[in-house]
Design an enzyme around this catalytic site. Structure first.
Site: not given
Ligand code: 1CP
Length: 354
Positions: A27, A31, A40, A77, A154
């Site tokens: 990652r 952020r 973003r 992703d 998911y």
């Protein structure tokens, strides 16, 4: 043959000699970087950022401008695949992923299409091509996918989960249905990763973030079996160079021999595993990637350096180690920490490669 200015990452995955231990961070685009947040915001939302090849390329390159990283990872992703299968993925502001439709019946599984990577997922391939062009051969580009089991969690739960109630109910009461879903996902992932490789990904990684919530037999039957199917279906050489594949099961420390036996090139480790023990168990077969606790980056620089030195000592001399965090970097680490981490690895690893 692709000429790379820095191919340490690929060489370490193939256990070939290197001058120092390569490093990248799980990652690494995200952020914790103010410039990521700005891009973003410009894109509007997370999926729009993934769908815009120029902006996805920009955020992929951002961490490389700040830190001396040995690989870039495609900005995308794992959930783009179920989205392309028609489940309708969205990310609310400050929330986790949500699917508009979930998989709850035999017909839902049977009706799932296997996406054509150059159609429904063409935006990912466009990002790969753009990033490869802009990297200009500086470092290799890593492509990735979720494991079938992790993607299925998911798709069945409808988003993130803690207890995995629905999918475990399916696993124990309708195992055939889950196998049907996992088998379809494995086929979709093979097509997806091979398309990334053809588009320019020089190594691939499979994230099995939730394999560790399974029981021993269930891990082998419902997670590892389908990663094995993927490994067997992957293109392993492209443009005259091997394309290494890394399998990462978070919480998979108990199954290292089985993971290494799939035929993958490298096994990703989280921080619950001692690297010296992992090397003794499977280091003759595969390279190891890992495995500092990402929370060490909250500590002062001296503590980060001490931890890096300890992990390097655990692995010891020789190639076959890609340094990484044991999971994704946290978004609120001190700004200086990633640089301390990366530079310490390059500095302190050199004696192990003489
Ligand atoms: O708000 C934001 O900007 C979104 C945060 C974010 C980011 C930066 C998400 C949503 N995805 C990503 C990018 C991403 N995801 C990358 C590329 C970036 C890089 O590494 O530099 C990669 C490799 C992933 C992979 C991914 N997505 C995994 C596997 C790795 C892992 O972290 O375990 C998983 C489980 C996901 C699902 C997902 N996507 C996003 C979130 C917040 C989550 C996790 C949800 C959960 O905890 O269940």
């Amino acid at each position: 043959m692709t000429t790379l200015k820095n191919d340490r990452y690929l060489r370490a995955l193939l256990r070939e000699p290197v001058d120092m231990t390569p490093v990248w961070m799980m990652r690494q685009a995200g952020r914790y970087l103010p410039e990521y947040k700005a891009t973003r915001a410009q894109a509007g939302d997370f999926m729009s950022l993934c769908r815009n090849a120029d902006l996805a390329c920009e955020v992929t390159l951002q961490p490389l401008r700040r830190y001396d990283l040995d690989a870039a990872i495609l900005f995308s992703d794992i959930l783009t695949v179920p989205d392309a299968m028609g489940l309708g993925l969205s990310f609310g502001a400050g929330e986790g992923p949500k699917f508009a439709r979930t998989i709850d019946s035999k017909s839902a599984v049977e009706n799932l299409p296997i996406p054509d990577p150059e159609q429904e997922l063409q935006y990912v391939m466009n990002a790969v091509r753009t990033i490869r062009r802009e990297l200009k051969g500086d470092v290799p580009l890593i492509g990735f996918s979720g494991s079938p089991w992790t993607l299925a969690t998911y798709m069945v739960e409808g988003g993130s989960s803690k207890a995995f109630t629905k999918i475990k109910k399916m696993l124990y009461s309708e195992p055939h249905l889950l196998h049907l879903l996992l088998d379809k996902l494995a086929d979709a992932v093979v097509l997806y990763l091979n398309a990334q490789i053809k588009a320019g990904a020089q190594a691939v990684m499979i994230f099995d973030t939730w394999g560790g919530v399974l029981g021993h037999r269930e891990y082998l039957e419902f997670s590892l079996r389908y990663m094995q199917k993927i490994v067997e279906g992957l293109i392993r050489e492209n443009n005259g160079r091997k394309v290494p594949v890394t399998l990462f099961t978070k919480g998979g420390g108990l199954w290292l021999e089985a993971i290494a036996a799939t035929g993958c090139d490298a096994v990703g480790l989280d921080w619950t595993v001692n690297l010296a023990e992992a090397k003794a168990r499977i280091g003759h077969k595969v390279a190891l990637q890992g495995n500092m606790d990402p929370s060490v980056l909250y500590a002062p620089p001296q503590r980060i350096e001490a931890e890096v030195q300890q992990i390097l000592a655990d692995f010891g001399a020789g190639s076959g180690h890609v340094f990484n965090l044991g999971h994704g970097i946290h978004q609120d680490v001190p700004e200086i920490s990633p640089k301390v981490f990366v530079d310490a690895i390059h500095h302190y690893s050199q004696p192990y490669h003489k």
